[in-house]
Design a protein around this motif. Structure first.
Motif, PDB file in Angstrom:
ATOM      1  N   LEU A  73       0.824  -1.206   0.000  1.00 10.87           N
ATOM      2  CA  LEU A  73       0.000   0.000   0.000  1.00 10.87           C
ATOM      3  C   LEU A  73       0.864   1.265   0.000  1.00 10.87           C
ATOM      4  O   LEU A  73       0.558   2.229  -0.704  1.00 10.87           O
ATOM      5  CB  LEU A  73      -0.950  -0.008   1.198  1.00 10.87           C
ATOM      6  N   TYR A  74       1.930   1.244   0.782  1.00  8.68           N
ATOM      7  CA  TYR A  74       2.831   2.400   0.816  1.00  8.68           C
ATOM      8  C   TYR A  74       3.471   2.623  -0.546  1.00  8.68           C
ATOM      9  O   TYR A  74       3.686   3.765  -0.953  1.00  8.68           O
ATOM     10  CB  TYR A  74       3.913   2.220   1.894  1.00  8.68           C
ATOM     11  N   LEU A  75       3.766   1.515  -1.253  1.00 10.11           N
ATOM     12  CA  LEU A  75       4.343   1.653  -2.596  1.00 10.11           C
ATOM     13  C   LEU A  75       3.335   2.298  -3.540  1.00 10.11           C
ATOM     14  O   LEU A  75       3.675   3.205  -4.298  1.00 10.11           O
ATOM     15  CB  LEU A  75       4.736   0.279  -3.153  1.00 10.11           C
ATOM     16  N   PRO A 176     -10.132  10.961  -4.326  1.00 10.41           N
ATOM     17  CA  PRO A 176      -9.037  10.223  -4.960  1.00 10.41           C
ATOM     18  C   PRO A 176      -9.557   9.244  -6.005  1.00 10.41           C
ATOM     19  O   PRO A 176     -10.731   8.864  -5.973  1.00 10.41           O
ATOM     20  CB  PRO A 176      -8.418   9.461  -3.788  1.00 10.41           C
ATOM     21  N   ASP A 177      -8.701   8.819  -6.941  1.00 15.21           N
ATOM     22  CA  ASP A 177      -9.090   7.799  -7.919  1.00 15.21           C
ATOM     23  C   ASP A 177      -9.089   6.429  -7.265  1.00 15.21           C
ATOM     24  O   ASP A 177      -9.887   5.565  -7.602  1.00 15.21           O
ATOM     25  CB  ASP A 177      -8.102   7.792  -9.093  1.00 15.21           C
ATOM     26  N   VAL A 178      -8.127   6.242  -6.345  1.00 17.77           N
ATOM     27  CA  VAL A 178      -8.033   4.965  -5.640  1.00 17.77           C
ATOM     28  C   VAL A 178      -7.956   5.260  -4.150  1.00 17.77           C
ATOM     29  O   VAL A 178      -7.241   6.172  -3.736  1.00 17.77           O
ATOM     30  CB  VAL A 178      -6.762   4.194  -6.056  1.00 17.77           C
ATOM     31  N   LEU A 179      -8.699   4.474  -3.378  1.00 20.02           N
ATOM     32  CA  LEU A 179      -8.642   4.631  -1.928  1.00 20.02           C
ATOM     33  C   LEU A 179      -7.926   3.417  -1.337  1.00 20.02           C
ATOM     34  O   LEU A 179      -8.351   2.276  -1.522  1.00 20.02           O
ATOM     35  CB  LEU A 179     -10.055   4.755  -1.360  1.00 20.02           C
ATOM     36  N   LEU A 180      -6.816   3.681  -0.653  1.00 25.54           N
ATOM     37  CA  LEU A 180      -6.027   2.616  -0.050  1.00 25.54           C
ATOM     38  C   LEU A 180      -6.347   2.579   1.435  1.00 25.54           C
ATOM     39  O   LEU A 180      -6.321   3.608   2.099  1.00 25.54           O
ATOM     40  CB  LEU A 180      -4.529   2.903  -0.244  1.00 25.54           C
ATOM     41  N   PHE A 213      -8.151  -2.674   0.008  1.00 25.77           N
ATOM     42  CA  PHE A 213      -8.380  -2.722   1.441  1.00 25.77           C
ATOM     43  C   PHE A 213      -7.600  -3.885   2.040  1.00 25.77           C
ATOM     44  O   PHE A 213      -7.744  -5.025   1.624  1.00 25.77           O
ATOM     45  CB  PHE A 213      -9.887  -2.920   1.659  1.00 25.77           C
ATOM     46  N   VAL A 214      -6.749  -3.594   3.017  1.00 31.24           N
ATOM     47  CA  VAL A 214      -5.973  -4.649   3.685  1.00 31.24           C
ATOM     48  C   VAL A 214      -6.652  -5.036   4.990  1.00 31.24           C
ATOM     49  O   VAL A 214      -7.113  -4.172   5.728  1.00 31.24           O
ATOM     50  CB  VAL A 214      -4.546  -4.152   3.984  1.00 31.24           C
ATOM     51  N   THR A 215      -6.758  -6.329   5.244  1.00 28.56           N
ATOM     52  CA  THR A 215      -7.301  -6.753   6.532  1.00 28.56           C
ATOM     53  C   THR A 215      -6.746  -8.108   6.951  1.00 28.56           C
ATOM     54  O   THR A 215      -6.236  -8.886   6.143  1.00 28.56           O
ATOM     55  CB  THR A 215      -8.836  -6.816   6.505  1.00 28.56           C
TER      56      THR A 215
END
Ligand code: ATP
Ligand code: MG
Lengths: 279, 262
Positions: A73-75, A176-180, A213-215
């Motif tokens: 995600l940071y990348l 935003p175009d993408v939501l992380l 989305f990370v979980t």
């Protein structure tokens, strides 16, 4: 060629679907991304990660702890640099952070010196919008996350769940175009988590942003996602790419449906293999 | 009813006990002073009675000398402190933000920081003379390097994800110091200013002991030569009182400029 690169055309939405499902245009593309921390001798965190996320898709990333989900995600956010490979958002290669990629962090990152409303206005303000416009935007998103009454509070006066709601509103207000989202509910108790999942589902049905989305929570992954990417243990690779074929709007009761349980069993199996291999 | 213990770690205590405890210690100290000085066990030359100090205060206060010297001292301290702070805040923020500024400044700063301020006094007299500039320079030297290090620390301890979040919201690299690091570090900066203000007062007498013709340090030196120990006590009490006032002022200022931080 161990890389899994399965781009699936997303199937037509089912009859129960009122809202449009994922579009066909690619919003986010990650190609053969390696990440090595601490120079050539260091830790390999990500190993040839490739996947694409079509526009308007809610894509969930699960994987064992330390497999590189946050790093990925940071990348994408442009906060770290890839060692090899390329990342592009809407065809534009990522080389620095930008407001086209909003992010909600696991830690609380509201600006403590600003009120809730000022936090949400922060992005629009950086874009140079005038006071009236950005206030209207902030009020709209605060209403969306149910925090209108707290607009003039400072973050220190809010509970953990409220802080993450503001963080979501703040990210969305910047369009935003993408939501992380990096385990945004990871620090919350299970009850608050459930409330937040419902809220996010509702907000997402309105905006249909492209989300990554990370979980850690498999129920959460299936409940929220159109698709679940399962990663291997470190160094992280994409191990499986699963479609969540459960109609929307989703609700908490669906965790008892057979499709839900079948998918959950599959993901647990995939993750257990990884954890067993590691030990 | 069970009485709550006053000795719970970090536990709150009633407001009247806060005031009462502080007053008790002061009263005890003053009472001890009254008793010891009036009992005649210590020669009056070394320990004046409170009455003598009050007498000195009336005399010097009456003819305006106390005010003149107090203002002279306050001017030196405030001037030195403000010049130092005006430079230390931005430079400290850069030092905490940019590793290259840190790498460049830290070796020098940490060398100078441990030198006693008094060792510079002869040098300053030689270079700057014996005017107010010399005294201001002493205060500046006493506070600047400490401020720099502490402010750099405040800047460095801003959580990286706060900065990362600001980037994802469209903040440019060049804007981060002003828009994120400065406000996030502001409570820490205010604390640094408050603490170093106290230090600035402590350097005052060093600055005024030699080669001054006004100020509270100067009247103390003169009183020493004339064995007027009550004037030395008066000067010390005045400095302490001014320190207390500025400390309160800074506490107040902190809650005004950074109301969100406790
Ligand atoms: N700045 C860094 N320097 C060196 N190694 C790092 C750094 N950040 C992360 N790592 C390592 O890279 C690997 C991936 O870390 P990352 O935080 O991306 O994992 P994660 O999947 O998000 O884990 P979790 O589920 O615990 O949040 C870990 O082994 C971690 O120790
Ligand atoms: Mg993580």
């Amino acid at each position: 060629m161990g890389t899994v690169k399965q781009f699936r055309p997303v199937p037509e939405p089912g009859a129960a679907d009122a809202a449009p499902r994922s579009g066909t245009a690619t919003s986010l593309s990650v190609r053969s991304v390696d990440l090595q921390y601490g120079g050539p001798q260091g830790t390999l965190a990500l190993d040839r990660v490739s996947f694409e996320v079509p526009e308007n898709q809610f894509c969930v990333l699960v994987g064992p702890s330390g497999c590189g989900k946050s790093s990925l995600l940071y990348l994408i956010a442009g906060l770290h640099e890839v060692t090899n490979g390329t990342i592009a958002v809407n065809g534009k290669q990522v080389d620095e952070p930008g407001r086209d990629r909003g992010m909600v962090f696991q830690s609380y990152t509201l600006f403590p010196w600003l009120t809730v409303r000022e936090n949400v206005e922060y992005g629009p303000k950086r874009q140079g919008m005038d006071a009236a416009t950005r206030r209207a935007i902030a009020d709209r998103f605060l209403a969306e996350v149910g925090l209108t009454q707290f607009a003039d509070h400072h973050p220190s006066q809010l509970s953990g769940g409220m802080k993450q709601r503001v963080a979501i509103a703040r990210a969305l207000a910047n369009d935003p175009d993408v939501l992380l989202m990096d385990e945004p509910f990871g620090a919350l108790d299970s009850q608050t988590r459930g409330v937040m999942q419902k809220l996010l589902l509702r907000v997402w049905e309105h905006s249909h942003k492209t989300v990554l989305f990370v979980t850690h929570d498999i129920d959460e992954a299936i409940l929220l996602g159109d698709r679940v990417l399962v990663m291997t243990a470190r160094p992280g690779r994409i191990k499986a790419d699963l479609l969540v074929d459960i109609p929307r709007p989703r609700s908490m009761d669906m965790v008892l449906e057979p499709e839900f349980i079948a998918l959950k069993r599959k993901i647990i199996g995939l993750l257990h293999d990884e954890i067993d291999e590691e030990h | 009813m069970k009485k709550k213990s006053l000795f719970i770690p970090f536990g709150d205590i009633p407001g009247r006990i806060v005031i009462g405890a502080g007053v008790t210690v002061w009263v005890a100290l003053l009472a001890a002073w009254v008793l010891v000085s009036n009992a005649g066990v210590v020669p009056k030359m070394f320990l004046p009675t409170p009455q003598a100090v009050i007498g000195a205060a009336q005399e010097l206060g009456g003819d305006g000398r106390l005010l003149t010297h107090t203002l002279a001292s306050a001017q030196v301290v405030l001037l030195g402190f403000f010049i130092s702070s005006a430079i230390a805040v931005p430079v400290g923020l850069w030092m905490g933000t940019y590793k290259v500024v840190q790498a460049a400044l830290e070796p020098v700063v940490n060398f100078v920081r441990y030198l006693p301020v008094s060792s510079f006094v002869p040098l300053f007299i030689l270079w700057i003379g014996i005017g107010i500039e010399q005294r201001v320079a002493v205060i500046f030297f006493g506070t600047f390097f400490q401020q720099l290090v502490m402010i750099a620390d405040s800047a460095r301890s801003v959580h990286p994800d706060l900065i990362n979040a600001s980037y994802t919201l469209g903040t440019k690299r060049s804007e981060v110091v002003w828009h994120v690091i400065f406000p996030a570090a502001l409570p820490g900066i205010m604390d640094t200013l408050r603490v170093t203000m106290g230090w600035a007062w402590t350097y005052l007498v060093v600055a005024e002991l030699v080669a001054a013709s006004s100020g509270l340090g100067y009247i103390s030196m003169k009183a020493m030569r004339g064995f007027q120990v009550e004037i030395i006590f008066l000067a010390i009490a005045t400095i302490g009182l001014l320190g207390l006032i500025t400390d309160q002022a800074f506490r107040h200022l902190r809650t005004r400029v950074a109301p969100w931080a406790r």
